[in-house]
Design an enzyme around this catalytic site. Sequence first.
Site, short mmCIF file in Angstrom:
data_model
loop_
_atom_site.label_atom_id
_atom_site.label_comp_id
_atom_site.label_asym_id
_atom_site.label_seq_id
_atom_site.Cartn_x
_atom_site.Cartn_y
_atom_site.Cartn_z
N ARG A 57 -8.25 82.77 -34.09
CA ARG A 57 -7.44 81.56 -33.99
C ARG A 57 -5.96 81.87 -33.83
O ARG A 57 -5.21 81.08 -33.27
CB ARG A 57 -7.71 80.63 -35.18
CG ARG A 57 -9.11 80.01 -35.12
CD ARG A 57 -9.38 79.13 -36.32
NE ARG A 57 -9.31 79.85 -37.56
CZ ARG A 57 -10.28 80.63 -38.04
NH1 ARG A 57 -11.42 80.73 -37.41
NH2 ARG A 57 -10.12 81.27 -39.17
N GLU A 94 -12.18 89.94 -50.59
CA GLU A 94 -12.65 89.65 -51.94
C GLU A 94 -13.90 90.50 -52.23
O GLU A 94 -14.04 91.08 -53.29
CB GLU A 94 -12.96 88.16 -52.06
CG GLU A 94 -13.05 87.71 -53.49
CD GLU A 94 -13.24 86.21 -53.59
OE1 GLU A 94 -13.13 85.53 -52.56
OE2 GLU A 94 -13.53 85.75 -54.70
P1 AMP Z 1 -6.17 86.46 -45.75
O1 AMP Z 1 -6.26 87.87 -45.26
O2 AMP Z 1 -6.87 86.25 -47.05
O3 AMP Z 1 -4.73 85.97 -45.78
O4 AMP Z 1 -6.97 85.54 -44.73
C1 AMP Z 1 -6.37 85.12 -43.56
C2 AMP Z 1 -7.33 85.12 -42.41
O5 AMP Z 1 -8.56 84.53 -42.75
C3 AMP Z 1 -6.75 84.33 -41.27
O6 AMP Z 1 -7.01 85.02 -40.06
C4 AMP Z 1 -7.46 83.00 -41.33
O7 AMP Z 1 -7.84 82.58 -40.03
C5 AMP Z 1 -8.69 83.24 -42.18
N1 AMP Z 1 -8.81 82.29 -43.30
C6 AMP Z 1 -8.73 82.60 -44.62
N2 AMP Z 1 -8.93 81.54 -45.39
C7 AMP Z 1 -9.12 80.50 -44.56
C8 AMP Z 1 -9.37 79.09 -44.75
N3 AMP Z 1 -9.46 78.54 -45.98
N4 AMP Z 1 -9.51 78.32 -43.65
C9 AMP Z 1 -9.41 78.85 -42.42
N5 AMP Z 1 -9.18 80.15 -42.18
C10 AMP Z 1 -9.04 80.98 -43.22
#
Ligand code: AMP
Length: 170
Positions: A57, A94
């Site tokens: 995305r 996680e």
């Molecule tokens: P993080 O590494 O935990 O910051 O996760 C970010 C990545 O996971 C991004 O590329 C987001 O597209 C996806 N992502 C994580 N949580 C969500 C969520 N609640 N809704 C949509 N996309 C998410």
Amino acid sequence: MYRRLIRDIPDFPEPGVVFKDITPVLANRAAFTALVDEMAEPFRNAQIDKVAGIEARGFILATPVADVLGAGFVPIRKPGKLPAEVIREDYELEYGTDALEVHRDGIQAGDRVLIVDDVLATGGTAAAASRLVHRLGGDVAGVSVFIELGFLAGRRALDGTPLHSLVVYD
Ligand code: AMP
């Protein structure tokens, strides 16, 4: 304007996760135009050479932002997708680990790079993208995301890199 167009999908892609579905925002021409403009806004005079978008995305938002900033676009992808020589960064999820890759020649030493994604959650993805840029000698001018899940404190994982987010959920 944005909040009413962001659709919460509970338990997607797995139980316990509330997925922020941005497709209604993308489908709304006024919202999409404003979103691209606002994500680019603080970086207009930042001499950005490359906008690095994170699969998948992130690509949708990074390419028009690159156009607005007069910068190139560089894809940061899941392993095995990019065809030429890559470097790779692993990062913690996680449960387990994941990895991102970028073409070795996608970023030149001294490039000023803006990292773009749709959602900042724990920040692990954006931090791994930053490490890729740094390893190629790039300078991370900032991270621009549409949505920040503030309660997951992803901002802290970015170690002081300027973070710009349009919608924050606390
Ligand atoms: P993080 O590494 O935990 O910051 O996760 C970010 C990545 O996971 C991004 O590329 C987001 O597209 C996806 N992502 C994580 N949580 C969500 C969520 N609640 N809704 C949509 N996309 C998410």
